[in-house]
Scaffold this motif. Structure first.
Motif, short mmCIF file in Angstrom:
data_model
loop_
_atom_site.label_atom_id
_atom_site.label_comp_id
_atom_site.label_asym_id
_atom_site.label_seq_id
_atom_site.Cartn_x
_atom_site.Cartn_y
_atom_site.Cartn_z
N THR A 274 -2.36 -25.40 -5.73
CA THR A 274 -1.90 -24.37 -6.67
C THR A 274 -1.90 -24.90 -8.10
O THR A 274 -2.28 -24.19 -9.04
CB THR A 274 -0.49 -23.88 -6.28
OG1 THR A 274 -0.52 -23.38 -4.94
CG2 THR A 274 -0.01 -22.79 -7.21
N ALA A 275 -1.47 -26.14 -8.27
CA ALA A 275 -1.49 -26.75 -9.60
C ALA A 275 -2.93 -26.86 -10.13
O ALA A 275 -3.18 -26.59 -11.32
CB ALA A 275 -0.85 -28.14 -9.55
N GLN A 276 -3.85 -27.22 -9.27
CA GLN A 276 -5.26 -27.30 -9.69
C GLN A 276 -5.78 -25.93 -10.13
O GLN A 276 -6.49 -25.81 -11.12
CB GLN A 276 -6.11 -27.86 -8.55
CG GLN A 276 -5.81 -29.32 -8.23
CD GLN A 276 -6.50 -29.79 -6.96
OE1 GLN A 276 -6.92 -28.98 -6.13
NE2 GLN A 276 -6.60 -31.09 -6.78
N LEU A 277 -5.40 -24.92 -9.38
CA LEU A 277 -5.79 -23.55 -9.70
C LEU A 277 -5.26 -23.16 -11.08
O LEU A 277 -5.98 -22.60 -11.90
CB LEU A 277 -5.21 -22.64 -8.60
CG LEU A 277 -5.37 -21.14 -8.60
CD1 LEU A 277 -5.09 -20.61 -7.19
CD2 LEU A 277 -4.45 -20.44 -9.58
N ILE A 278 -3.99 -23.49 -11.34
CA ILE A 278 -3.37 -23.15 -12.62
C ILE A 278 -4.03 -23.92 -13.76
O ILE A 278 -4.28 -23.37 -14.84
CB ILE A 278 -1.86 -23.44 -12.57
CG1 ILE A 278 -1.17 -22.45 -11.60
CG2 ILE A 278 -1.23 -23.32 -13.96
CD1 ILE A 278 0.28 -22.80 -11.29
N GLN A 279 -4.34 -25.19 -13.53
CA GLN A 279 -4.98 -26.00 -14.57
C GLN A 279 -6.34 -25.43 -14.95
O GLN A 279 -6.73 -25.44 -16.12
CB GLN A 279 -5.14 -27.43 -14.08
CG GLN A 279 -3.85 -28.23 -14.01
CD GLN A 279 -3.23 -28.42 -15.37
OE1 GLN A 279 -2.26 -27.75 -15.71
NE2 GLN A 279 -3.79 -29.29 -16.18
N HIS A 305 7.69 -27.64 -5.98
CA HIS A 305 7.91 -28.94 -6.62
C HIS A 305 6.59 -29.60 -7.00
O HIS A 305 6.44 -30.10 -8.13
CB HIS A 305 8.71 -29.85 -5.69
CG HIS A 305 8.88 -31.25 -6.22
ND1 HIS A 305 9.75 -31.56 -7.23
CD2 HIS A 305 8.25 -32.41 -5.88
CE1 HIS A 305 9.67 -32.85 -7.51
NE2 HIS A 305 8.76 -33.40 -6.70
N GLU A 306 5.64 -29.63 -6.08
CA GLU A 306 4.37 -30.30 -6.36
C GLU A 306 3.58 -29.55 -7.43
O GLU A 306 2.93 -30.17 -8.28
CB GLU A 306 3.53 -30.42 -5.08
CG GLU A 306 4.09 -31.42 -4.08
CD GLU A 306 4.13 -32.84 -4.62
OE1 GLU A 306 3.24 -33.22 -5.42
OE2 GLU A 306 5.06 -33.58 -4.26
N ALA A 307 3.63 -28.22 -7.37
CA ALA A 307 2.92 -27.45 -8.39
C ALA A 307 3.51 -27.75 -9.77
O ALA A 307 2.78 -28.02 -10.73
CB ALA A 307 3.01 -25.96 -8.08
N ASP A 308 4.83 -27.72 -9.89
CA ASP A 308 5.49 -28.00 -11.17
C ASP A 308 5.20 -29.42 -11.66
O ASP A 308 5.05 -29.67 -12.86
CB ASP A 308 7.01 -27.81 -11.05
CG ASP A 308 7.40 -26.35 -10.94
OD1 ASP A 308 6.60 -25.49 -11.31
OD2 ASP A 308 8.53 -26.08 -10.46
N SER A 309 5.11 -30.36 -10.72
CA SER A 309 4.93 -31.78 -11.08
C SER A 309 3.51 -32.08 -11.57
O SER A 309 3.30 -33.08 -12.27
CB SER A 309 5.23 -32.67 -9.86
OG SER A 309 6.57 -32.50 -9.44
N HIS A 310 2.53 -31.23 -11.19
CA HIS A 310 1.14 -31.54 -11.52
C HIS A 310 0.52 -30.59 -12.54
O HIS A 310 -0.68 -30.64 -12.78
CB HIS A 310 0.29 -31.54 -10.24
CG HIS A 310 0.58 -32.68 -9.32
ND1 HIS A 310 1.60 -32.66 -8.39
CD2 HIS A 310 0.00 -33.91 -9.21
CE1 HIS A 310 1.62 -33.81 -7.73
NE2 HIS A 310 0.68 -34.58 -8.20
N ILE A 311 1.35 -29.72 -13.11
CA ILE A 311 0.84 -28.81 -14.13
C ILE A 311 1.08 -29.40 -15.52
O ILE A 311 2.16 -29.90 -15.81
CB ILE A 311 1.55 -27.44 -14.05
CG1 ILE A 311 1.24 -26.75 -12.72
CG2 ILE A 311 1.12 -26.53 -15.20
CD1 ILE A 311 2.10 -25.52 -12.47
#
Length: 350
Positions: A274-279, A305-311
């Motif tokens: 999800t973080a990759q998608l947002i990036q 948590h992981e999404a927030d940590s990698h955005i």
């Protein structure tokens, strides 16, 4: 548009009973008369082949489900399309004189669909390849038919009928036996070169060859092999734990170490994806549709948590991750929205 052209268009829509006037709103100057689309101006049929059983729904022009039928999802194309045509016929018969209000049929399926929105290019779940579903169903039912990938149908339904219909940039992800994803960018469906935009289910998430599990697509280490319901169930079975998502979540809530590990690993993988998608796309919202037990448990917390940590957080803006309960009928309603688009706009371009 000029005032005269707009007035003529509105008058035409009022005469066709597609629009109706509301109570006048009084303020400074002349009172204004709000216009709304009549929900019963037209009805549409949506068919979801996303899972077994298949779901057939009748919706109005506001996307509200008026009737539904469940039937087995048959892998044989001839038998499946005959069964679906029969279900459409049953719905039409139940409407009596109102059957003429049905304006079209949409079909959502898990696979690749040609740009003509008629042909299923490949559907692994059903074993279909190069099957012209639209033409066959149209001939059997006498109604126009449009076909779309399940995730794309889901987000098109959201764009037309859902809470985010005013947002020009958002993404949707659903977690089921597989994982689906689609995107609206600048108000339009992101299609890609061959219709594969958003196919994160088979994006690599594991780079360690010793941990990369084989995927049904033929590759190893895909997101689906870690974060999907199928992957969670397989991991639980190997650990001698219940494969039910709800039971596994309850065990994790009680502190069972293996249940915690399975769900945390799966949710973390989904969060990183999800973080990759947002990036890459910078959407205003990412809607994540999943089982309520996953949403409220370890899986959902790890995902967030992981999404927030990698955005990489940008100034004065923030992508909202919205969790929603997984609702199988959403795919059928999304399919119905395909037909609604042709009724409203005269074409299906989005």
């Amino acid at each position: 548009m000029s005032k005269a052209a707009l007035t003529a268009l509105v008058r035409d829509l009022l005469e066709q009973d597609i629009l109706c006037e509301q109570e006048p709103v009084y303020g400074a100057g002349r009172p204004s008369v709000p216009l709304v689309v009549r929900a019963n101006a037209a009805w549409f049929i949506g068919i979801s082949l996303q899972d077994d059983p298949a779901v057939v729904v009748l919706t109005d022009l506001h996307g509200t489900t008026l009737a539904r039928i469940e039937l087995p999802r048959l892998p044989d194309p001839e038998a499946c399309l005959a069964s679906l045509a029969g279900a459409v016929g049953d719905l039409r018969k139940s409407l009596g004189k109102n059957r003429e209000k049905i304006s079209g049929i949409g079909v959502a399926l898990p696979g690749f669909v040609a740009k003509d929105r008629q042909t299923c290019l490949a559907c692994t779940a059903l074993g279909w390849r190069n099957l012209n579903i639209g033409t066959v169903l149209a001939e059997r039912t006498g109604l126009p038919v449009w076909v779309e990938n399940d995730a794309k149908a889901l987000i098109l339904g959201e764009q037309l009928f859902g809470p985010l219909k005013g947002s020009p940039d958002f993404s949707m992800v659903f977690v089921s036996h597989g994982i689906g994803c689609a995107h609206i960018v600048n108000g339009r469906l992101l299609w890609g070169n061959a219709g594969g935009a958003g196919e994160i289910s088979h994006a690599p998430i594991t780079v360690d060859a010793t941990q990369a599990l084989p995927c049904r697509c033929g590759n190893r280490g895909c997101l689906e092999t870690v974060a999907s319901l199928l992957a969670i169930g397989n991991a639980a079975r190997q650990a001698g734990l219940p494969t039910s998502t709800r039971e596994l979540t309850l065990l994790a809530a009680e502190g069972h170490p293996q249940a915690l590990t399975i769900l945390h690993r799966a949710g973390s993988a989904m969060g990183i994806a999800t973080a990759q998608l947002i990036q890459m796309l910078d959407p205003s919202h990412v809607v994540v549709m999943l089982d309520s037990a996953l949403k409220d448990g370890v899986y959902g917390h790890a995902l967030q948590h992981e999404a927030d940590s990698h955005i990489l957080h940008r100034p004065n803006t923030h992508t909202m991750i919205n969790f929603r309960d997984f609702e199988p009928d959403s795919f059928a309603r999304g399919a119905a929205s395909l037909a609604a688009r042709y009724f409203i706009f005269g074409h299906g371009d989005v």
